[in-house]
Design an enzyme around this catalytic site. Structure first.
Site, PDB file in Angstrom:
ATOM      1  N   ASP A 268       3.935  -3.045   4.147  1.00 13.56           N
ATOM      2  CA  ASP A 268       4.614  -2.991   2.755  1.00 13.56           C
ATOM      3  C   ASP A 268       6.094  -3.394   3.135  1.00 13.56           C
ATOM      4  O   ASP A 268       6.239  -3.443   4.313  1.00 13.56           O
ATOM      5  CB  ASP A 268       4.788  -1.595   2.424  1.00 13.56           C
ATOM      6  CG  ASP A 268       4.776  -1.537   0.969  1.00 13.56           C
ATOM      7  OD1 ASP A 268       5.685  -2.277  -0.088  1.00 13.56           O
ATOM      8  OD2 ASP A 268       4.141  -0.603   0.417  1.00 13.56           O
TER       9      ASP A 268
ATOM     10  N   GLY B  31       0.700  -1.508   0.010  1.00  9.91           N
ATOM     11  CA  GLY B  31      -0.258   0.143   0.232  1.00  9.91           C
ATOM     12  C   GLY B  31       0.656   1.136  -0.204  1.00  9.91           C
ATOM     13  O   GLY B  31       0.031   2.254   0.072  1.00  9.91           O
ATOM     14  N   GLY B  32       1.823   1.302  -0.052  1.00 12.69           N
ATOM     15  CA  GLY B  32       2.712   2.876  -0.186  1.00 12.69           C
ATOM     16  C   GLY B  32       2.972   3.309   1.072  1.00 12.69           C
ATOM     17  O   GLY B  32       2.661   3.298   2.631  1.00 12.69           O
TER      18      GLY B  32
ATOM     19  N   ASP C 299       6.718  -8.812   4.628  1.00 11.50           N
ATOM     20  CA  ASP C 299       6.406  -9.356   3.466  1.00 11.50           C
ATOM     21  C   ASP C 299       6.115 -10.086   3.144  1.00 11.50           C
ATOM     22  O   ASP C 299       5.325 -11.057   3.399  1.00 11.50           O
ATOM     23  CB  ASP C 299       8.086 -10.184   3.451  1.00 11.50           C
ATOM     24  CG  ASP C 299       8.307 -10.784   1.785  1.00 11.50           C
ATOM     25  OD1 ASP C 299       7.894 -10.608   1.001  1.00 11.50           O
ATOM     26  OD2 ASP C 299       9.689 -11.063   2.270  1.00 11.50           O
TER      27      ASP C 299
ATOM     28  N   HIS D 170      -0.079  -7.963 -11.216  1.00  7.14           N
ATOM     29  CA  HIS D 170       0.891  -7.786 -12.123  1.00  7.14           C
ATOM     30  C   HIS D 170       2.321  -7.932 -12.472  1.00  7.14           C
ATOM     31  O   HIS D 170       3.173  -7.242 -13.128  1.00  7.14           O
ATOM     32  CB  HIS D 170      -0.108  -6.476 -13.325  1.00  7.14           C
ATOM     33  CG  HIS D 170       0.485  -5.157 -12.677  1.00  7.14           C
ATOM     34  ND1 HIS D 170       0.657  -4.054 -13.603  1.00  7.14           N
ATOM     35  CD2 HIS D 170       1.347  -4.249 -11.544  1.00  7.14           C
ATOM     36  CE1 HIS D 170       0.545  -2.935 -12.847  1.00  7.14           C
ATOM     37  NE2 HIS D 170       0.957  -2.935 -11.612  1.00  7.14           N
TER      38      HIS D 170
END
EC number: 2.1.1.150
Length: 360
Positions: free
Chosen positions: A227, A205-206, A247, A265
């Site tokens: 994250d 989610g940064g 992780d 992706h």
């Protein structure tokens, strides 16, 4: 029309046009970058109405008047590609002569800084020379056993590259966060996706842009942004949003739902299955029926417009260089089955994105 070596000349010239369009296709992102760096969209927005060339050049204080004709040609090219619009209007009520004036389009409205839908960080990330130059190595890479194009071009994977460059990591997270801001517009049409949930983990989610957007729309929902330690180390949580380092290949915090936005992706099918299995463990351990929410591109080139397909296939080539991929519905379903999920639901979300719900 005459033929050339047995080939219809008209068809050959059509082919020539296509090749020239492809050859010069790199000019579109570079001219877009020019407009972003000079703040063209901000100038037009601040002007409050379409702006003439002299007005625009005057506002571009760093551009000498001798380059005014160059600005005009660049704006003509960008307008042709839908970034800006060109209007004809009179400067004064009694002025019969029409003057060209530049206006914002839906695309350039996304370049206005200070809005909740500004994508300039995303543009600057993808048009950076480092990101663009690697494509010159496609030939060498595809003929080698090197896993990713980044490793061929720079000797390290994208993740190693980001890990060793703090500034680049910051730019990457800012670019991803800018895209996440548009999510708030889509949430209005898919509120049922989050109904009944008390907790959610935003994997990868940064800086928490997506999590904050979700919690603003659903105040009772608690969201964990999960994250890497480097990403979340100095971030401060709120009552609704907290940050946890870890992780995703090892474990994922327990929650009613797991969100994966623009994560899968980046990875191969094998790695995606590993990640989805960890997600399944997370939502199954709470003793009630949870779900995994995936926001990604779903390719459907036979039933979509040319621009949408072009965007999705271009993103697929970008992911290809990381050993990831954009997938069609069948490929997403196969991943969900392989990871042990029994139910699959697909909903078109916004722009190039779709929303997938997986249930164990």
């Amino acid at each position: 029309m005459a033929s050339m070596n047995g080939q219809n000349a008209s068809e050959l010239f059509q082919g020539e046009v296509l090749l020239y369009t492809q050859i010069f296709g790199n000019l579109r992102p570079l001219c877009l970058k020019w407009a972003v760096e000079l703040g063209i969209a901000d100038i037009i927005h601040s002007h409050g109405k379409p702006i003439t060339l002299p007005e625009l050049v005057s506002a571009l204080v760093q551009v000498p008047p001798t380059k005014a004709s160059f600005v005009k040609r660049l704006m003509r090219f960008l307008a042709h590609n839908g970034i800006f619009a060109i209007h004809e209007e009179s400067q004064h009520d009694d002025d019969e002569q029409k003057h060209e004036a530049y206006a914002l389009t839906p695309a350039s409205k996304l370049l206005v800084k200070g809005t909740n839908h500004c994508l300039t960080p995303l543009v600057l990330w993808y048009t950076d020379p480092i990101r663009m130059n690697k494509y010159h190595h496609l030939g060498n890479w595809i003929c080698s056993e090197v896993p990713t194009l980044y490793e061929t071009a720079y000797g390290k994977s994208i993740w190693e590259f980001l890990d060793k460059n703090t500034q680049t990591m910051s730019e990457f997270n800012e670019a991803m966060a800018s895209d996440a801001q548009l999510l708030s517009l889509a949430l209005k049409d898919c509120s049922s996706v989050f109904e009944g949930l008390d907790s959610i983990v935003d994997v990868g989610g940064g800086n928490g842009t997506t999590a904050k957007t979700i919690c603003e729309a659903f105040p009772k929902l608690k969201c964990v942004v999960y994250d890497l330690p480097k990403v979340v180390a100095n971030l401060t949580g709120t009552d609704s949003v907290s940050y946890v380092a870890g992780d995703m290949f090892v474990s994922i915090p327990q929650a009613d739902a797991v969100l994966l936005k623009w994560i899968l992706h980046d990875w191969s099918d094998e790695d995606c299955i590993k990640i989805l299995k960890k997600c399944k463990d997370s939502i199954s351990s709470k003793g009630k029926r949870g779900k995994v929410i995936i926001i990604e591109v779903v390719i459907n080139e036979k039933q979509e417009g040319e621009d949408v397909t072009e965007g999705k296939l271009s993103m697929d080539i970008t992911m290809l260089t990381l050993c990831g991929k954009e997938r069609n519905k069948r490929e997403w379903e196969e991943l969900s089955v392989a990871a042990g999920f029994k139910h699959f639901k697909l909903t078109h979300l916004y722009g190039l994105k779709s929303l997938i719900e997986l249930y164990p």
